[in-house]
Write an enzyme that holds these catalytic residues in place. Structure first.
Site, short mmCIF file in Angstrom:
data_model
loop_
_atom_site.label_atom_id
_atom_site.label_comp_id
_atom_site.label_asym_id
_atom_site.label_seq_id
_atom_site.Cartn_x
_atom_site.Cartn_y
_atom_site.Cartn_z
N LEU A 109 -74.05 7.57 -24.40
CA LEU A 109 -74.89 8.53 -23.36
C LEU A 109 -74.79 7.66 -22.16
O LEU A 109 -75.55 6.64 -22.21
CB LEU A 109 -76.18 8.79 -23.81
CG LEU A 109 -76.59 10.29 -23.05
CD1 LEU A 109 -75.82 11.43 -22.98
CD2 LEU A 109 -77.99 10.44 -23.41
N ASP A 110 -73.99 7.84 -21.01
CA ASP A 110 -74.02 6.84 -20.00
C ASP A 110 -75.38 6.83 -19.04
O ASP A 110 -76.26 7.72 -19.30
CB ASP A 110 -72.73 7.10 -19.15
CG ASP A 110 -72.96 8.43 -18.33
OD1 ASP A 110 -73.71 8.68 -17.63
OD2 ASP A 110 -71.99 9.32 -18.58
N ILE A 111 -75.15 5.85 -18.29
CA ILE A 111 -76.42 5.29 -17.76
C ILE A 111 -76.86 6.42 -16.94
O ILE A 111 -78.17 6.58 -16.56
CB ILE A 111 -76.05 4.02 -16.83
CG1 ILE A 111 -77.56 3.42 -16.66
CG2 ILE A 111 -75.27 4.29 -15.58
CD1 ILE A 111 -77.49 2.05 -15.85
#
Length: 242
Positions: A109-111
């Site tokens: 789950l990207d930043i």
């Protein structure tokens, strides 16, 4: 052992090293070739060790990375503390710092994204969610703009491009699996995927001219984010299954 769903490959190595695995009545050794008819026996100690492993559901905020720290950003696992446990968590499990050992994200789950992130010590859970043969659905709500349009994007966005989001795009030279993509409201799409390439939804949207301005994962398999507050976590309940 991993292919049979008994444990992860890493756990298998550890169990063999500890003498907890027998093949046809003899202690297993690392690298032993095992035929399909072989009988594999697992010691009770291994089952007990596995039963103590935890799986944690975290509502990840923007600004935290899923895995190892990078570029000065903290990993999401640093949010797993006694003080940030959701007060409505119904699990009877008591938090212990030991549970942080080997706790790893089962999926990205990207930043810049928020929502449900699974952290687990259990290799079986990791394999189920991110193994090569995984077909577990992940559901996202994605707020978008198109060619500078911020309101009622649905009315302006071409139906043909929506069809391409559902099936017909490729990333890194590989065709994507079919996805379910529908308008949740005039400015927000709902994506349901069965794969998790790096920054997949953002890149898919770029290919059809959409800009993502907000992305939130709300479901993994049968497990919902629900009312879990941002920055807080709870244990996967004994009766919950992905």
């Amino acid at each position: 052992m991993a292919e049979l769903g008994l444990c992860s490959r890493r756990e298998a190595d550890e169990w063999i090293a500890r003498g907890w695995v027998q093949v046809d009545g003899q202690p297993a050794t690392m690298g032993l070739q095992v035929g399909p008819q072989a009988r594999i026996d697992i010691a009770p100690q291994a089952r007990g060790h596995q039963a103590q492993q935890v799986t944690i559901l975290l509502h990840k905020p923007v600004g935290f990375v899923s895995g190892q720290a990078e570029d000065g950003y903290q990993p999401a696992v640093t949010l797993v503390q006694a003080a940030s446990r959701w007060r409505e968590d119904r699990s009877a499990t008591r938090f212990s710092p030991q549970q942080l050992r080997g706790l790893a994200p089962a999926g990205r789950l990207d930043i810049d994204s928020t929502g449900l992130l699974v952290l687990t010590q259990d290799g079986r859970v990791a394999r189920q969610l991110i193994g090569e043969d995984s077909e577990v659905e992940k559901e996202y709500l994605v707020r978008v703009t198109w060619q500078g349009v911020e309101r009622d994007v649905q009315a302006r966005f071409p139906a043909g491009e929506l069809a391409r989001l559902r099936h017909g795009l490729s990333l890194d030279g590989r065709e994507l699996r079919p996805a379910r993509v529908d308008w949740q409201n005039p400015e927000q799409l709902r994506f349901v995927l069965q794969e998790g390439r790096k920054r997949q939804i953002r890149r898919m949207c770029e290919l059809v001219g959409l800009q993502v301005v907000g992305l939130k994962r709300i479901r993994i398999g049968q497990v919902m984010l629900g009312n879990l507050p941002q920055g807080q976590w709870r244990y996967l309940a004994p009766d919950e299954r992905f």
